[in-house]
Scaffold this motif. Structure first.
Motif, PDB file in Angstrom:
ATOM      1  N   ILE A   1       0.841  -1.209   0.000  1.00 28.86           N
ATOM      2  CA  ILE A   1       0.000   0.000   0.000  1.00 28.86           C
ATOM      3  C   ILE A   1       0.866   1.245   0.000  1.00 28.86           C
ATOM      4  N   ARG A   2       1.931   1.242   0.809  1.00 32.29           N
ATOM      5  CA  ARG A   2       2.838   2.394   0.858  1.00 32.29           C
ATOM      6  C   ARG A   2       3.462   2.657  -0.512  1.00 32.29           C
ATOM      7  N   LEU A   3       3.926   1.587  -1.160  1.00 33.53           N
ATOM      8  CA  LEU A   3       4.564   1.750  -2.469  1.00 33.53           C
ATOM      9  C   LEU A   3       3.556   2.190  -3.526  1.00 33.53           C
ATOM     10  N   THR A   4       2.338   1.683  -3.450  1.00 31.73           N
ATOM     11  CA  THR A   4       1.320   2.062  -4.433  1.00 31.73           C
ATOM     12  C   THR A   4       0.888   3.509  -4.225  1.00 31.73           C
ATOM     13  N   ARG A   5       0.838   3.962  -2.980  1.00 27.82           N
ATOM     14  CA  ARG A   5       0.575   5.385  -2.734  1.00 27.82           C
ATOM     15  C   ARG A   5       1.673   6.234  -3.375  1.00 27.82           C
ATOM     16  N   GLN A   6       2.898   5.780  -3.216  1.00 32.27           N
ATOM     17  CA  GLN A   6       4.038   6.490  -3.793  1.00 32.27           C
ATOM     18  C   GLN A   6       3.927   6.539  -5.317  1.00 32.27           C
ATOM     19  N   LEU A   7       3.542   5.420  -5.912  1.00 35.13           N
ATOM     20  CA  LEU A   7       3.381   5.374  -7.362  1.00 35.13           C
ATOM     21  C   LEU A   7       2.243   6.278  -7.811  1.00 35.13           C
ATOM     22  N   ALA A   8       1.148   6.287  -7.057  1.00 38.05           N
ATOM     23  CA  ALA A   8       0.006   7.136  -7.403  1.00 38.05           C
ATOM     24  C   ALA A   8       0.366   8.609  -7.346  1.00 38.05           C
ATOM     25  N   ALA A   9       1.296   8.966  -6.464  1.00 46.42           N
ATOM     26  CA  ALA A   9       1.734  10.359  -6.376  1.00 46.42           C
ATOM     27  C   ALA A   9       2.641  10.734  -7.540  1.00 46.42           C
ATOM     28  N   ALA A  10       3.276   9.712  -8.155  1.00 44.94           N
ATOM     29  CA  ALA A  10       4.228   9.983  -9.237  1.00 44.94           C
ATOM     30  C   ALA A  10       3.600   9.904 -10.621  1.00 44.94           C
ATOM     31  N   ILE A  11       2.463   9.217 -10.744  1.00 46.71           N
ATOM     32  CA  ILE A  11       1.869   9.038 -12.067  1.00 46.71           C
ATOM     33  C   ILE A  11       0.348   9.156 -11.970  1.00 46.71           C
ATOM     34  N   ASP A  12      -0.231   9.900 -12.877  1.00 51.67           N
ATOM     35  CA  ASP A  12      -1.677  10.105 -12.902  1.00 51.67           C
ATOM     36  C   ASP A  12      -2.290   9.080 -13.848  1.00 51.67           C
ATOM     37  N   HIS A  13      -2.701   7.949 -13.302  1.00 52.91           N
ATOM     38  CA  HIS A  13      -3.196   6.841 -14.122  1.00 52.91           C
ATOM     39  C   HIS A  13      -4.368   6.192 -13.392  1.00 52.91           C
ATOM     40  N   PRO A  14      -5.513   6.014 -14.035  1.00 54.19           N
ATOM     41  CA  PRO A  14      -6.680   5.466 -13.328  1.00 54.19           C
ATOM     42  C   PRO A  14      -6.486   4.051 -12.811  1.00 54.19           C
ATOM     43  N   GLU A  15      -5.665   3.250 -13.473  1.00 54.53           N
ATOM     44  CA  GLU A  15      -5.449   1.891 -12.987  1.00 54.53           C
ATOM     45  C   GLU A  15      -4.560   1.871 -11.745  1.00 54.53           C
ATOM     46  N   VAL A  16      -3.645   2.839 -11.633  1.00 55.92           N
ATOM     47  CA  VAL A  16      -2.861   2.949 -10.402  1.00 55.92           C
ATOM     48  C   VAL A  16      -3.806   3.281  -9.249  1.00 55.92           C
ATOM     49  N   ALA A  17      -4.704   4.228  -9.491  1.00 56.83           N
ATOM     50  CA  ALA A  17      -5.703   4.572  -8.478  1.00 56.83           C
ATOM     51  C   ALA A  17      -6.601   3.371  -8.180  1.00 56.83           C
ATOM     52  N   GLY A  18      -6.950   2.615  -9.216  1.00 60.48           N
ATOM     53  CA  GLY A  18      -7.792   1.434  -9.021  1.00 60.48           C
ATOM     54  C   GLY A  18      -7.126   0.400  -8.140  1.00 60.48           C
ATOM     55  N   LEU A  19      -5.828   0.169  -8.359  1.00 58.39           N
ATOM     56  CA  LEU A  19      -5.109  -0.795  -7.527  1.00 58.39           C
ATOM     57  C   LEU A  19      -5.022  -0.307  -6.089  1.00 58.39           C
ATOM     58  N   LEU A  20      -4.733   0.984  -5.906  1.00 55.95           N
ATOM     59  CA  LEU A  20      -4.666   1.518  -4.549  1.00 55.95           C
ATOM     60  C   LEU A  20      -6.010   1.369  -3.844  1.00 55.95           C
ATOM     61  N   ALA A  21      -7.090   1.678  -4.540  1.00 58.97           N
ATOM     62  CA  ALA A  21      -8.426   1.518  -3.957  1.00 58.97           C
ATOM     63  C   ALA A  21      -8.686   0.060  -3.596  1.00 58.97           C
TER      64      ALA A  21
END
Length: 381
Positions: free
Chosen positions: A186-206
């Protein structure tokens, strides 16, 4: 010493060294040496700019190692001058590290280990303990992965889907030892979501947040598994659920549906039901239909069969199940559940026992064995 700060800075420092021309393996070694130096020095002399300090220290370690090699002169031409110390650049190359660690030439297990080491900042010992393997084994795995990606150019766009699959693998490992891999993912995915604006990144974090919200209710005090329908929903983390749903809704609003968004939508429907009986199974089946269109995954079809049985009855679920290969993981366990719901405890007990022998984990084996014993006991009454 703030270990979390060091771990959060590690990928930034490593990415900057690689961007400056250092090979991945050499850069990673230099960063690790700098971290050791930081642990020794910072308690008595904390830096005003921790990131800048680590970059300078790691670069010096890299130069020292470079000068000691046979190809010293050729390397020194490429890294002639040491950049002056000072505030670190605001450019974040962490995203490139994600792509590099999820390179298609790596096996999934190697990609996961390298991501945890390079991006997560975990030590080899911590990763080995989390995966319950000897430290030497994990060290060899990471070394091979580093050698594999050392010659990869750092200027090509990576595949976001591969990165997300690696992070999802980390999340699904759960936790053991002194590292909580689900929380780390979760920590790493939050970090990735902050670095890239992509709906699937947000989907995985959710998706991660919604699954993690149920964690406390998944096991009984004796460690046995508690099925979703039987979980104490008052123990679910409503804060994580609210955050996950908010992130998911923003992603879905962009109308670029992907598999992680669809999975998160299913998890959100489960989380939204106050009781198991209130679950909107019709909508869940519709989302599974979307997911089948996106992935055509046999595992997705297997889960869809369970949802169909809840929405339209066990006979409909068994019909959907009959269309699948019976060698699929968890097929027998699903068949047992559906036969029990269809009023056939004899077949269900036999299938539960058979599924227990195939279970991949001790917890699942114990749960399925208990189900078989429960039905067999009722048949003897």
């Amino acid at each position: 010493m703030d270990e979390l700060l060091l771990r959060s800075l590690t990928p930034h420092v490593l990415a900057i060294l690689v961007r400056r021309g250092a090979g991945f393996a050499a850069a990673e070694d230099a960063v690790q040496d700098a971290l050791v130096e930081a642990i020794r020095v910072w308690p008595d002399d904390p830096p005003r700019d921790p990131k800048g300090w680590l970059i300078t220290a790691a670069w010096r370690k890299f130069l020292d190692a470079t000068k000691a090699e046979t190809a010293r002169r050729r390397r020194e031409d490429a890294v002639e001058e040491e950049p002056p110390p000072g505030p670190a650049s605001g450019v974040d190359d962490t995203l490139q590290l994600y792509f590099l660690c999820a390179h298609p030439s790596l096996t999934p297990s190697s990609a996961v280990a390298l991501t945890l080491r390079a991006v997560g900042g975990l030590t080899t010992r911590q990763i080995a303990r989390a995966y319950l393997v000897p430290e030497a084994t994990m060290a060899q795995r990471i070394s091979r992965a580093k050698r594999t990606v050392s010659g990869v150019r750092f200027d090509r766009p990576g595949d976001v889907g591969t990165v997300l699959r690696v992070l999802y693998l980390v999340f699904n490992e759960g936790y053991s030892g002194d590292v909580d891999l689900a929380a780390e993912a979760i920590r790493l995915t939050r970090q990735l979501a902050a670095a890239i604006d992509h709906p699937e990144v947000a989907g995985l974090l959710a998706l991660m947040l919604l699954h993690h919200a149920r964690r406390a209710a998944r096991t009984a005090p004796d460690g046995s598994l508690v099925p979703l329908a039987d979980q104490d929903r008052s123990r679910w983390d409503t804060g994580l659920i609210a955050e996950g749903i908010e992130i998911l809704q923003a992603a879905l609003a962009r109308d670029r549906l992907g598999e992680f968004q669809a999975q998160a939508a299913i998890a959100a429907l489960h989380a939204d039901a106050l009781t198991a009986e209130e679950t909107d199974w019709v909508q869940i089946v519709e989302w599974y239909d979307e997911l089948v269109q996106l992935t055509d995954s046999p595992v997705v079809r297997l889960n869809r069969a369970v949802a169909v049985s809840e929405a339209d009855g066990p006979r409909a679920g068994l019909k959907a199940l009959a269309e699948l290969d019976d060698s699929l993981p968890r097929y027998t366990a699903v068949a047992a559940y559906l036969h029990e719901r269809d009023g056939d405890p004899v077949t269900a007990a036999r299938l539960y026992a058979e599924a227990a022998h195939k279970a991949p984990t001790l917890a699942e084996r114990d749960h399925l064995t208990r189900q078989a014993a429960r039905l067999n006991a009722s048949l003897r009454l």
